[in-house]
Motif scaffolding. Structure first.
Motif, mmCIF file in Angstrom:
data_model
loop_
_atom_site.group_PDB
_atom_site.id
_atom_site.type_symbol
_atom_site.label_atom_id
_atom_site.label_comp_id
_atom_site.label_asym_id
_atom_site.label_seq_id
_atom_site.Cartn_x
_atom_site.Cartn_y
_atom_site.Cartn_z
ATOM 1 N N ALA A 229 35.966 38.613 37.000
ATOM 2 C CA ALA A 229 36.417 37.566 37.919
ATOM 3 C C ALA A 229 36.962 36.357 37.165
ATOM 4 N N SER A 230 36.275 35.983 36.095
ATOM 5 C CA SER A 230 36.747 34.852 35.294
ATOM 6 C C SER A 230 38.066 35.172 34.610
ATOM 7 N N ALA B 39 40.887 34.938 37.069
ATOM 8 C CA ALA B 39 41.226 33.554 37.389
ATOM 9 C C ALA B 39 41.977 32.886 36.240
ATOM 10 N N ILE B 40 41.557 33.149 35.022
ATOM 11 C CA ILE B 40 42.218 32.538 33.868
ATOM 12 C C ILE B 40 43.650 33.054 33.729
ATOM 13 N N PHE C 51 33.128 37.253 29.097
ATOM 14 C CA PHE C 51 33.619 36.679 30.340
ATOM 15 C C PHE C 51 33.719 37.779 31.399
ATOM 16 N N SER C 52 33.366 37.441 32.607
ATOM 17 C CA SER C 52 33.383 38.427 33.683
ATOM 18 C C SER C 52 34.813 38.773 34.081
ATOM 19 N N ASP D 222 35.209 27.913 35.454
ATOM 20 C CA ASP D 222 36.377 28.040 34.594
ATOM 21 C C ASP D 222 37.573 27.286 35.175
ATOM 22 N N THR E 167 39.851 27.702 43.633
ATOM 23 C CA THR E 167 38.388 27.700 43.758
ATOM 24 C C THR E 167 37.944 28.384 45.042
ATOM 25 N N GLU F 233 33.719 32.819 42.226
ATOM 26 C CA GLU F 233 32.939 33.282 41.062
ATOM 27 C C GLU F 233 33.421 32.624 39.772
ATOM 28 N N ALA F 234 34.666 32.170 39.753
ATOM 29 C CA ALA F 234 35.231 31.548 38.550
ATOM 30 C C ALA F 234 35.362 30.032 38.699
#
Length: 262
Positions: free
Chosen positions: A206-207, A210-211, A203-204, A245, A236, A241-242
């Motif tokens: 960025a992800s 966000a998570i 996972f990046s 997700d 969003t 980028e996320a």
């Protein structure tokens, strides 16, 4: 030719690819279909309207496609559908679906299913799932891709376990488990974000950011679920980028009927 051991009992109406291997004393019923490269170990029973895909490895002593453990079942021709490249270890039981649901119990691709796992009627399992020994799924359970479930865990009927989540050893799942989270216990509690699993799946940054933010919004800021969901939807625009997700979490929260593990 299909490699069927001399002691196996395969109904002439069963449809087995020529590359399927069947071990000693296994019984395969008339409505069974098994795809190329799948191996079935000794002392298995595969019955009902069961379709098994390609390159699965089914170890000894499994019962696949038996009638549901549901008193309402009246012999309807429901199904069990298993995808490709699954590992099914010893003493697993996967049941047919019921007409009270879609009529299909479905298991996707590339799943690692350890010994003594029970998948009840109408369960819907995605891909790349790991279920450790003695995991027990009641009817109508849904499990997302890449979820991991610890051994001796029981999942109540109609619960959902989100993608990329992890359920700890000997847990009692009586609420929906949101994607990306680590839960365990009885009563069930969310402990953290499944960072180890997410990093292993590349996972990046960025992800991951966000998570982590979604975890805070749901569990660390005292918001109601509706308030947390509205804040997640707003992410969003801040973290495009996320977006995928964020949408996964939003859809999961919006479709929860039983409530989520808090």
């Amino acid at each position: 030719m299909t490699a069927i051991h001399a002691t196996a009992l395969v109904d002439p109406s069963a449809q087995l690819d020529a590359t399927v291997s069947v071990g000693p004393y296994t019984v395969i019923g008339p409505h069974v279909k098994i795809g190329a490269g799948t191996t079935v170990g000794p002392h298995c029973v595969i019955e009902g309207h069961t379709t098994i895909g390609r390159d699965n490895r089914i170890f000894q002593f499994n019962s696949l496609g038996a009638v549901p453990q549901d008193k309402k079942y009246a012999g309807e021709p429901t199904e069990l559908v298993i995808g490709d490249r699954n590992i099914v270890r010893e003493f697993c039981t996967f049941n047919l679906g019921t007409v009270q649901d879609a009529g299909v119990t479905r298991i996707g691709d590339d799943n690692w299913i350890m010994a003594y796992v029970h998948v009840a009627h109408d369960c819907q399992l995605g891909n790349q799932i790991t279920m450790a020994n003695n995991t027990t799924l009641a009817g109508h359970v849904q499990i997302g891709d890449w979820a991991t479930i610890g051994g001796l865990t029981g999942v109540l009927q109609r619960m959902r376990i989100g993608a990329h989540s992890m359920v700890g050893f000997a847990s009692h799942v009586n609420k929906d488990v949101p994607p990306f989270m680590v839960v365990d216990g009885h009563p069930l509690e969310v402990r953290a974000v499944n960072l180890v699993g997410l990093k292993r799946r590349d996972f990046s940054d960025a992800s991951l950011k966000a998570i982590r933010e979604m975890h805070k919004l749901i569990y660390r800021q005292g918001k109601t679920l509706d308030e947390a969901r509205a804040a997640i939807q707003a992410l969003t625009a801040q973290m495009p980028e996320a977006a995928a997700d964020i949408a996964l979490m939003d859809d999961f929260l919006g479709s929860s009927v039983s409530g989520i593990a808090r």
